[in-house]
Write an enzyme that holds these catalytic residues in place. Structure first.
Site, PDB file in Angstrom:
ATOM      1  N   GLY A 363       0.770  -1.282   0.035  1.00 33.10           N
ATOM      2  CA  GLY A 363      -0.046  -0.042   0.005  1.00 33.10           C
ATOM      3  C   GLY A 363       0.732   1.449   0.012  1.00 33.10           C
ATOM      4  O   GLY A 363       1.980   1.383  -0.897  1.00 33.10           O
ATOM      5  N   SER A 364       0.482   2.107   0.780  1.00 31.33           N
ATOM      6  CA  SER A 364       1.197   3.353   0.833  1.00 31.33           C
ATOM      7  C   SER A 364       2.420   3.486   1.457  1.00 31.33           C
ATOM      8  O   SER A 364       3.281   4.355   1.200  1.00 31.33           O
ATOM      9  CB  SER A 364       0.373   4.615   1.363  1.00 31.33           C
TER      10      SER A 364
END
Length: 641
Positions: A363-364
């Site tokens: 993800g981020s």
């Protein structure tokens, strides 16, 4: 792009075939609890009741129940299996008042509903059901004119649906749903059919089984042949599901599947007279496989590694059990040197046992690699924090304020892009293509050119802040544009030092059929790879609107927790430059949750990665990463070198 459009077009066919019995060792388990002698269909109410009494007396239990047709000509289908279990009671051919009275009576005696079936017009429906003695929380509601009203009935109880029965008429449908408290947060997707919202079952099925280990567990069929379905990721060995079977075809299918070692575990009928059609599910096992616990890897850099390991293992096992997480990693490092790593698995025997070297979708947390790449360009004199990005790339934005967006604005999320106002462009690849009437998947350059024509949501650097995935997407494009090197190649050449390994998490579902780490999600959506077509895919395969090859600089990488913990010992976890003291980054995307933190105390860094974000609640996650794990680190002293 790293996907094949022709291969993805073939995916539904491939997945359908993979649902059939194969010699795949992952799906081979011994047969148990066959249903021989306990299957009947198309029988009258009287015959159903007679067989029920006989089978119950013989030690059989109901595992599937269906009523169909119009009163008084109601027919039944059922599957019974010979097995021990709790005491149970059955009812059939009851009107609504009688059924509700029976239900309340036995519920008052400590029984819960396990099966419910209803058929006929809403005003004169006929009901059947099964209740067994249990102390689990159960929620059953019949007579609903929409299945979505069930959520109002369950309130704050996390429920896993055990069955649904659609009755009434197309102009006056009714729904009966029963669910049990979802202890352990099992994942399930529900697909109800209504008069005003119908689903193409085959398209939905094709998308569901692209999610590894997912299978249909319940297939209700209404009298006008709409299929409402439940899917789960539990394992029963080999399985086969069939819909739209006539009685003759069902008989032949039972013979075929029984000969191949599978038993009928679910059977539903819908229609009347010559218009009756059946749905059926066959499997090696009538009950899902149990989950096994495994922890591996070593803690080596603390004064009492045994105590730390025990504390971590207990915490992660309890948390994963409570939240339905099958695979996870935890790692801790200091100054880029690993102090310890553990990999956890709470899963069925057909899943891989996670190891510390396995790579999870970040993800981020991927953004810190883009920031490190940006820092390399600054070190090389190709950029500085005040460089204006659109003039650098040769664009003339429609909103003149965008000409003032700098590298620092992109890094600090102050560039003027607010996804709460204009949407998150990282998940809009399909809609952008449709806005241009394009049948071609959009590239990162396409998305940038789309954004250049859009107004900003606020003036860059005026004090506003809005988290923006587009900022790091744009930075990754700058890296490739200025260096003439593809972004991933630049990372490998300039950002990944010894012992640091990360890679692209490809979009197409077929590229992950043999992954050791299964990035699990219960959600599906329309594919951005085919923007003008109604192709359903898992959320992890673009069903959430992104194309990982194009958003890789923002949230499309995968790596191990050990890689993350080591990397942030020398690189910023949140901004750019060297190690961030007391800083963290949280990554959340369909199929994954990740957290990385650089602590101030004793200058250590740590990371935890999960193979899903479909856990119990955000409060559960916050408790793990903000309280429980930090307390464990604080309670265990790092050994002196």
């Amino acid at each position: 792009m790293l996907f094949s459009r022709s291969l993805l077009h073939l995916l539904p066919l491939v997945c359908f075939i993979s649902a059939l019995p194969t010699d795949d060792a992952r799906n081979v388990h011994s047969r148990r609890n066959g249903t021989a002698g306990g299957v009947y269909y198309g029988v009258t109410s009287a015959e159903h009741e007679e067989r029920s009494k006989s089978l119950k007396a013989g030690g059989y239990r109901v595992i599937s129940l269906s009523a169909f047709g119009t009163p008084p000509d109601v027919k039944y289908a059922a599957v019974w299996t010979k097995a021990e279990g709790a005491e149970f009671e059955t009812i059939a051919s009851a009107d609504e008042d009688a059924f509700n009275a029976w239900y309340e009576e036995w519920k008052g005696k400590g029984y819960v509903s396990t099966h419910v079936a209803a058929t006929g017009p809403a005003e004169e429906a006929v009901f059947a059901g099964v209740m067994e003695r249990s102390n689990i929380t159960e929620v059953q509601k019949c007579g609903m004119d929409t299945p979505y009203a069930y959520e109002n009935v369950t309130m704050d109880i996390n429920v896993i649906v055990r069955g649904v029965s659609v009755y009434g008429s197309p102009s006056n449908r009714r729904f009966c749903i029963v669910g049990h408290e979802n202890i352990g947060n099992r994942k399930q997707s529900t697909h109800y059919q209504t008069t005003y919202f119908t689903i193409d079952y085959q398209k939905m099925y094709d998308a569901e089984i692209q999610k590894r280990f997912w299978r249909p567990t319940y297939l209700d069929v209404s009298n006008d042949h709409l299929i409402s379905s439940l899917f789960e990721d539990t394992s029963v060995g080999k399985w086969v599901s069939k819909v739209g079977l006539t009685e003759a075809q069902l008989t032949a299918e039972i013979h075929t599947q029984t000969a191949s070692g599978l038993s009928l575990v679910h059977l539903q009928g819908g229609g009347e007279g010559d218009d009756v059609l059946y749905t059926a599910i066959f499997a090696e096992k009538t009950e899902p496989l149990s989950q096994n616990w495994n922890a591996n890897g070593k803690m080596t850099g603390f004064e009492d590694n045994t105590a730390l390991t025990s504390s971590l293992d207990t915490t992660m096992r309890d948390w994963m059990t409570r939240n339905g997480i099958r695979q996870a990693q935890v790692a801790v490092a200091r100054e880029g040197k690993l102090l310890g790593e553990r990999a956890y698995t709470l899963a069925e025997s057909d899943r891989a046992v996670a190891s510390p070297s396995d790579k999870f979708l970040l993800g981020s947390v991927s953004k810190m690699f883009t920031h490190a790449a940006t820092q390399r360009l600054i070190d090389d004199g190709l950029l500085n924090l005040t460089t204006t990005v659109y003039p650098l790339l040769g664009y003339n934005p429609a909103d003149p304020r965008a000409n003032n967006i700098t590298v620092e604005h992109l890094v600090s999320h102050t560039a003027g892009y607010d996804r709460s106002v204009s949407g998150d462009i990282a998940f809009m690849f399909r809609s952008v293509a449709q806005s241009k009437n394009s049948s071609t998947p959009q590239t990162l350059r396409d998305m940038i050119e789309y954004m250049v024509e859009r107004p900003l949501d606020f003036t860059p650097g005026d004090g506003g802040y809005a988290y923006s995935n587009f900022g790091t997407m744009l930075l990754s494009y700058i890296v490739a544009n200025l260096t003439g090197t593809p972004y991933m190649d630049f990372l490998k050449e300039r950002v990944f030092s010894e012992g640091i390994e990360a890679e692209l998490f490809a979009t197409a579902a077929e590229t992950h059929f043999n992954d050791r780490i299964v990035q699990e999600t219960k959600f599906t959506g329309l594919s951005p790879l085919f923007p003008q077509e109604e192709v359903l895919v898992p959320a992890t395969a673009g069903g959430d609107g992104d194309i990982k090859e194009e958003v890789v600089g923002s949230f499309g990488l995968r790596a191990s927790a050990s890689t993350i913990a080591k990397f942030i010992g020398n690189n910023a976890v949140w901004t750019i430059g060297g190690r961030d003291w007391m800083a963290s980054r949280d990554g959340s995307v369909a199929g994954a949750r990740a957290y990385a933190r650089s602590e101030g105390q004793e200058n250590y860094d740590w990371a935890v990665l999960l193979n899903s974000r479909d856990f119990g609640s955000e409060e559960e996650w916050n408790g793990l990463v903000y309280t429980t794990l930090p307390d464990i680190w604080a309670a265990n002293k790092i050994a002196e070198a």
